[in-house]
Scaffold this motif. Structure first.
Motif, PDB file in Angstrom:
ATOM      1  N   SER A 230       0.836  -1.201   0.000  1.00  0.00           N
ATOM      2  CA  SER A 230       0.000   0.000   0.000  1.00  0.00           C
ATOM      3  C   SER A 230       0.867   1.247   0.000  1.00  0.00           C
ATOM      4  O   SER A 230       1.690   1.437   0.906  1.00  0.00           O
ATOM      5  CB  SER A 230      -0.900   0.010   1.239  1.00  0.00           C
ATOM      6  N   ALA A 231       0.679   2.101  -1.000  1.00  0.00           N
ATOM      7  CA  ALA A 231       1.412   3.371  -1.033  1.00  0.00           C
ATOM      8  C   ALA A 231       0.996   4.274   0.124  1.00  0.00           C
ATOM      9  O   ALA A 231       1.793   5.091   0.600  1.00  0.00           O
ATOM     10  CB  ALA A 231       1.175   4.083  -2.368  1.00  0.00           C
ATOM     11  N   LYS A 232      -0.223   4.122   0.596  1.00  0.00           N
ATOM     12  CA  LYS A 232      -0.691   4.922   1.737  1.00  0.00           C
ATOM     13  C   LYS A 232       0.127   4.597   2.975  1.00  0.00           C
ATOM     14  O   LYS A 232       0.589   5.500   3.694  1.00  0.00           O
ATOM     15  CB  LYS A 232      -2.175   4.647   1.984  1.00  0.00           C
ATOM     16  N   VAL A 233       0.332   3.308   3.246  1.00  0.00           N
ATOM     17  CA  VAL A 233       1.150   2.889   4.386  1.00  0.00           C
ATOM     18  C   VAL A 233       2.597   3.304   4.162  1.00  0.00           C
ATOM     19  O   VAL A 233       3.274   3.796   5.079  1.00  0.00           O
ATOM     20  CB  VAL A 233       1.044   1.365   4.588  1.00  0.00           C
ATOM     21  N   GLN A 234       3.078   3.126   2.945  1.00  0.00           N
ATOM     22  CA  GLN A 234       4.461   3.486   2.607  1.00  0.00           C
ATOM     23  C   GLN A 234       4.731   4.956   2.916  1.00  0.00           C
ATOM     24  O   GLN A 234       5.731   5.300   3.560  1.00  0.00           O
ATOM     25  CB  GLN A 234       4.708   3.215   1.118  1.00  0.00           C
ATOM     26  N   LEU A 235       3.834   5.831   2.499  1.00  0.00           N
ATOM     27  CA  LEU A 235       4.020   7.266   2.716  1.00  0.00           C
ATOM     28  C   LEU A 235       3.958   7.611   4.200  1.00  0.00           C
ATOM     29  O   LEU A 235       4.762   8.416   4.691  1.00  0.00           O
ATOM     30  CB  LEU A 235       2.962   8.058   1.942  1.00  0.00           C
ATOM     31  N   MET A 236       3.023   7.021   4.926  1.00  0.00           N
ATOM     32  CA  MET A 236       2.902   7.294   6.358  1.00  0.00           C
ATOM     33  C   MET A 236       4.202   6.960   7.079  1.00  0.00           C
ATOM     34  O   MET A 236       4.691   7.738   7.911  1.00  0.00           O
ATOM     35  CB  MET A 236       1.748   6.473   6.949  1.00  0.00           C
ATOM     36  N   TYR A 282      -3.718   3.931  -7.472  1.00  0.00           N
ATOM     37  CA  TYR A 282      -4.745   3.510  -6.515  1.00  0.00           C
ATOM     38  C   TYR A 282      -4.819   1.988  -6.458  1.00  0.00           C
ATOM     39  O   TYR A 282      -5.625   1.355  -7.147  1.00  0.00           O
ATOM     40  CB  TYR A 282      -6.107   4.063  -6.939  1.00  0.00           C
ATOM     41  N   PHE A 283      -3.997   1.399  -5.607  1.00  0.00           N
ATOM     42  CA  PHE A 283      -4.002  -0.034  -5.382  1.00  0.00           C
ATOM     43  C   PHE A 283      -3.989  -0.309  -3.882  1.00  0.00           C
ATOM     44  O   PHE A 283      -3.364   0.419  -3.113  1.00  0.00           O
ATOM     45  CB  PHE A 283      -2.756  -0.710  -5.984  1.00  0.00           C
ATOM     46  N   ASN A 284      -4.663  -1.379  -3.478  1.00  0.00           N
ATOM     47  CA  ASN A 284      -4.506  -1.936  -2.128  1.00  0.00           C
ATOM     48  C   ASN A 284      -4.705  -0.924  -1.010  1.00  0.00           C
ATOM     49  O   ASN A 284      -3.842  -0.735  -0.150  1.00  0.00           O
ATOM     50  CB  ASN A 284      -3.143  -2.614  -2.019  1.00  0.00           C
ATOM     51  N   GLY A 285      -5.861  -0.276  -1.036  1.00  0.00           N
ATOM     52  CA  GLY A 285      -6.210   0.656   0.024  1.00  0.00           C
ATOM     53  C   GLY A 285      -5.707   2.065  -0.184  1.00  0.00           C
ATOM     54  O   GLY A 285      -6.019   2.955   0.593  1.00  0.00           O
ATOM     55  N   THR A 286      -4.911   2.270  -1.230  1.00  0.00           N
ATOM     56  CA  THR A 286      -4.402   3.612  -1.517  1.00  0.00           C
ATOM     57  C   THR A 286      -5.427   4.364  -2.350  1.00  0.00           C
ATOM     58  O   THR A 286      -5.925   3.851  -3.349  1.00  0.00           O
ATOM     59  CB  THR A 286      -3.083   3.540  -2.296  1.00  0.00           C
ATOM     60  N   GLY A 287      -5.717   5.561  -1.921  1.00  0.00           N
ATOM     61  CA  GLY A 287      -6.612   6.426  -2.672  1.00  0.00           C
ATOM     62  C   GLY A 287      -6.132   7.848  -2.524  1.00  0.00           C
ATOM     63  O   GLY A 287      -4.968   8.152  -2.732  1.00  0.00           O
ATOM     64  N   PRO A 332       0.124 -10.773   0.223  1.00  0.00           N
ATOM     65  CA  PRO A 332       1.077 -11.011   1.315  1.00  0.00           C
ATOM     66  C   PRO A 332       0.478 -11.878   2.407  1.00  0.00           C
ATOM     67  O   PRO A 332      -0.672 -12.330   2.318  1.00  0.00           O
ATOM     68  CB  PRO A 332       1.346  -9.591   1.823  1.00  0.00           C
ATOM     69  N   ALA A 333       1.238 -12.110   3.451  1.00  0.00           N
ATOM     70  CA  ALA A 333       0.742 -12.846   4.618  1.00  0.00           C
ATOM     71  C   ALA A 333      -0.482 -12.116   5.186  1.00  0.00           C
ATOM     72  O   ALA A 333      -0.627 -10.898   5.030  1.00  0.00           O
ATOM     73  CB  ALA A 333       1.843 -12.939   5.668  1.00  0.00           C
ATOM     74  N   PRO A 334      -1.396 -12.846   5.851  1.00  0.00           N
ATOM     75  CA  PRO A 334      -2.668 -12.240   6.270  1.00  0.00           C
ATOM     76  C   PRO A 334      -2.528 -11.031   7.187  1.00  0.00           C
ATOM     77  O   PRO A 334      -3.387 -10.151   7.173  1.00  0.00           O
ATOM     78  CB  PRO A 334      -3.408 -13.398   6.965  1.00  0.00           C
ATOM     79  N   GLU A 335      -1.454 -10.963   7.980  1.00  0.00           N
ATOM     80  CA  GLU A 335      -1.314  -9.796   8.862  1.00  0.00           C
ATOM     81  C   GLU A 335      -1.110  -8.504   8.083  1.00  0.00           C
ATOM     82  O   GLU A 335      -1.284  -7.410   8.620  1.00  0.00           O
ATOM     83  CB  GLU A 335      -0.168  -9.996   9.862  1.00  0.00           C
ATOM     84  N   TYR A 336      -0.764  -8.606   6.797  1.00  0.00           N
ATOM     85  CA  TYR A 336      -0.555  -7.417   5.967  1.00  0.00           C
ATOM     86  C   TYR A 336      -1.711  -7.149   5.007  1.00  0.00           C
ATOM     87  O   TYR A 336      -1.677  -6.161   4.277  1.00  0.00           O
ATOM     88  CB  TYR A 336       0.729  -7.566   5.144  1.00  0.00           C
ATOM     89  N   SER A 337      -2.718  -8.027   4.957  1.00  0.00           N
ATOM     90  CA  SER A 337      -3.718  -7.936   3.883  1.00  0.00           C
ATOM     91  C   SER A 337      -5.072  -7.410   4.341  1.00  0.00           C
ATOM     92  O   SER A 337      -6.054  -7.533   3.618  1.00  0.00           O
ATOM     93  CB  SER A 337      -3.897  -9.310   3.230  1.00  0.00           C
ATOM     94  N   ARG A 338      -5.130  -6.804   5.525  1.00  0.00           N
ATOM     95  CA  ARG A 338      -6.408  -6.341   6.076  1.00  0.00           C
ATOM     96  C   ARG A 338      -7.074  -5.292   5.187  1.00  0.00           C
ATOM     97  O   ARG A 338      -8.288  -5.263   5.045  1.00  0.00           O
ATOM     98  CB  ARG A 338      -6.183  -5.781   7.485  1.00  0.00           C
ATOM     99  N   HIS A 339      -6.304  -4.423   4.544  1.00  0.00           N
ATOM    100  CA  HIS A 339      -6.899  -3.336   3.764  1.00  0.00           C
ATOM    101  C   HIS A 339      -6.597  -3.442   2.272  1.00  0.00           C
ATOM    102  O   HIS A 339      -6.950  -2.539   1.515  1.00  0.00           O
ATOM    103  CB  HIS A 339      -6.399  -1.984   4.291  1.00  0.00           C
ATOM    104  N   MET A 340      -5.951  -4.523   1.851  1.00  0.00           N
ATOM    105  CA  MET A 340      -5.568  -4.589   0.452  1.00  0.00           C
ATOM    106  C   MET A 340      -6.765  -4.974  -0.425  1.00  0.00           C
ATOM    107  O   MET A 340      -7.823  -5.351   0.065  1.00  0.00           O
ATOM    108  CB  MET A 340      -4.396  -5.548   0.253  1.00  0.00           C
ATOM    109  N   HIS A 341      -6.577  -4.826  -1.743  1.00  0.00           N
ATOM    110  CA  HIS A 341      -7.639  -5.080  -2.708  1.00  0.00           C
ATOM    111  C   HIS A 341      -7.326  -6.312  -3.549  1.00  0.00           C
ATOM    112  O   HIS A 341      -6.163  -6.693  -3.704  1.00  0.00           O
ATOM    113  CB  HIS A 341      -7.792  -3.875  -3.643  1.00  0.00           C
ATOM    114  N   ALA A 342      -8.387  -6.921  -4.084  1.00  0.00           N
ATOM    115  CA  ALA A 342      -8.232  -8.075  -4.979  1.00  0.00           C
ATOM    116  C   ALA A 342      -8.237  -7.562  -6.420  1.00  0.00           C
ATOM    117  O   ALA A 342      -9.211  -7.713  -7.151  1.00  0.00           O
ATOM    118  CB  ALA A 342      -9.355  -9.075  -4.751  1.00  0.00           C
ATOM    119  N   GLY A 343      -7.141  -6.938  -6.838  1.00  0.00           N
ATOM    120  CA  GLY A 343      -7.093  -6.281  -8.137  1.00  0.00           C
ATOM    121  C   GLY A 343      -6.074  -6.877  -9.080  1.00  0.00           C
ATOM    122  O   GLY A 343      -5.335  -6.132  -9.747  1.00  0.00           O
TER     123      GLY A 343
END
Length: 545
Positions: A230-236, A282-287, A332-343
């Motif tokens: 997620s680019a959103k997490v990356q930027l934070m 806009y991928f995996n929770g990034t908007g 990724p592993a489930p601990e990282y996939s809570r907000h990701m998208h199936a894209g």
């Protein structure tokens, strides 16, 4: 494939331990006297805006690109449904604007907001005292501690320092039991910031830094991308890491060598999933993200992804003024996939500053009922079969709301010389007997994007209705012209779209943009029955007439 029982057991154990240290019988140990003289070790590189300061004094708060008029009420008393707005409010990142204060009254207003937060929200409540949110609030209070206490009477200064001390203690006690890796990392970053600002904790700097580096080693992949993809997490993370790196440089070059190496890689990875518009794809929770924050972060490092290649399961094509970013659908592993998208196989396409093809992005925070829909393949510029995604998102069970891979690992490869990319997803292999392959190629110095969609027989009988979607940028107008479509972008540029091997239709869509907000747009859909046609071809080409 993730082991759901083991994942549930780990998460349950950590949540129970967190409850044990945060229940009312134990929380009294969080309270500490606090340090009323935190050093200004953490600098602020994000842009400030005096107009935002003046607006807040008038009761108008522009946070997360949403303007809320509190009509003179405290913002912490407002019943607000926008989670992103509340998140920005509660982290106190807006304190930076008060660096532009020109009078004691303006500085006192910032202090009054902090004191009001302490009065209303200074006692533990899980949503307001979440680890990640608390960590960012602590870092922002440390960055701007002088704004909060300079000119304050002794009692107010003690109240603010005591509250900060309590928040710091809560991070120390709860961080070991974080069930989300991002929470654990953010807490570690905040505690490193505390050690840098508090002379009494200076001896902790190296151990705190070692903890941060160890967590980064686990959470940042070999390409420099966070494993949430997620680019959103990356930027934070990069915002806080940049501040800490600058503080460590002032202490000693030896402190920040490993951290700098990781942060440099993160800069390249963020650029690798960004478009010519300046926004991350806009991928995996990034908007919607604040463009000025992206610019200020990237300005701290000249490292860029300037060529065609892959990073963290994404592919990037660059030719002329065109950039394509595509997602293989790696999970990724489930601990990282809570907000990701199936894209899987989705892409975004920009030409210069124009966005041409895009994804919808995440649902708005006030539309919880739509959140799952926006995470599905149909909300992406990607092929789907029977409107089903290539990955699943369970709505119950131990992996509830987490993306789970179906079938074998996806594949992605790029060819820099040919400006091309090929991706395959095996997510439909068992259900529909087909492997979907997408090849993207930039031609004519980026003035044309060619796509080839292949349906490869895998096992059993091939079946299903395949829909290939192209969500279009805001303000794009569509005109039919013979056997092709003309797209007039908001900038006035015209693109032609041609296709072969499928039936075409036009549907409504939506797009969330940092510039235009959440708007209704259009999408092109190509329909084909799996097994009847082996390949569908299409092309976007710039009309230079």
């Amino acid at each position: 494939m993730a082991n759901p029982i083991a994942f549930l057991a780990r998460r349950s154990a950590k949540r129970f331990a967190d409850f044990a240290v945060s229940n009312p019988l134990v929380r009294w140990v969080w309270t500490g006297p606090g340090n009323e003289d935190y050093a200004n070790a953490l600098s602020e590189f994000r842009p400030t805006d005096r107009e935002s300061l003046l607006e807040m004094i008038q009761g108008r708060y522009l946070l997360a690109n949403k303007l809320v008029d509190t009509n003179g009420m405290s913002p912490f008393a407002v019943d607000m449904v926008h989670d992103d707005w509340l998140d920005d409010l509660q982290t106190f990142a807006w304190l930076r604007h008060f660096r532009d204060a020109r009078s004691d009254e303006e500085r006192a207003f910032a202090r009054s907001l902090a004191l009001d937060w302490i009065d209303r929200d200074g006692h533990f409540e899980s949503s307001i005292w979440g680890l990640s949110l608390t960590a960012r609030r602590v870092l922002n209070w440390l960055r701007h501690f002088s704004i909060l206490v300079d000119g304050a009477n002794p009692e107010d200064a003690k109240v603010i320092a005591r509250s900060l001390g309590t928040q710091i203690q809560s991070l120390k006690l709860r961080a070991p039991f974080a069930d989300d890796p991002v929470d654990a990392l953010m807490a570690a970053l905040a505690l490193l910031g505390v050690a840098l600002c508090d002379q009494d904790r200076e001896s902790e700097i190296m151990s705190r830094l070692n903890t941060v580096n160890a967590l980064l080693d686990r959470q940042i992949d070999e390409d420099g991308l966070h494993r949430s993809r997620s680019a959103k997490v990356q930027l934070m993370l990069m915002v806080e890491l940049t501040t800490l790196r600058q503080a460590l440089l002032r202490q000693s070059d030896a402190y920040q060598e490993e951290l700098s190496e990781i942060l440099d890689a993160m800069h390249v990875a963020l650029d690798a999933i960004s478009l010519g518009t300046g926004e991350a794809a806009y991928f995996n929770g990034t908007g919607q993200m604040e463009h000025d924050i992206i610019v200020s972060v990237q300005a701290q490092n000249p490292s860029r992804a300037r060529a065609t290649g892959t990073a963290g399961g994404y592919g990037r094509l660059i030719d002329g003024q065109s950039i394509v970013v595509a997602d293989s659908g790696a999970v990724p592993a489930p601990e990282y996939s809570r907000h990701m998208h199936a894209g899987a196989l989705a892409f975004e396409f920009s030409h210069g500053r124009d966005l041409v093809v895009c994804n919808c992005g995440p649902a708005r925070s006030d539309e919880e009922d739509s959140a799952l829909l926006f995470r599905q393949g149909i909300a992406h510029s990607a092929p789907t079969i029977n409107a089903l995604s290539a990955a699943s998102i369970p709505t119950r069970g131990p992996l509830k709301n987490r993306v789970v891979r179906i079938g074998k690992l996806p594949e992605i490869a790029t060819d820099e010389a040919e400006h091309s990319m090929i991706m395959r997803t095996h997510g439909y292999e068992d259900r529909f007997g087909v492997v979907l392959e997408r090849r993207l190629t930039l031609l004519a110095e980026g003035n044309s994007l060619v796509g080839q969609e292949r349906m490869l027989k895998a096992k059993g009988r091939m079946s299903g209705a395949c829909a290939i979607r192209f969500h279009l940028a805001d303000k794009t107008q569509l005109f039919e012209s013979g056997d092709m479509l003309k797209l007039r972008l908001g900038s006035g540029a015209v693109w032609n779209f041609l296709w072969e091997g499928a039936e075409m239709r036009i549907e409504d869509s939506v797009r969330q943009s940092a510039y235009f907000g959440f708007h209704r747009t259009k999408q092109i859909v190509l329909d084909v029955l799996v097994g009847e046609v082996q390949e569908v071809s299409w092309i976007f080409t710039l009309d230079e007439g």
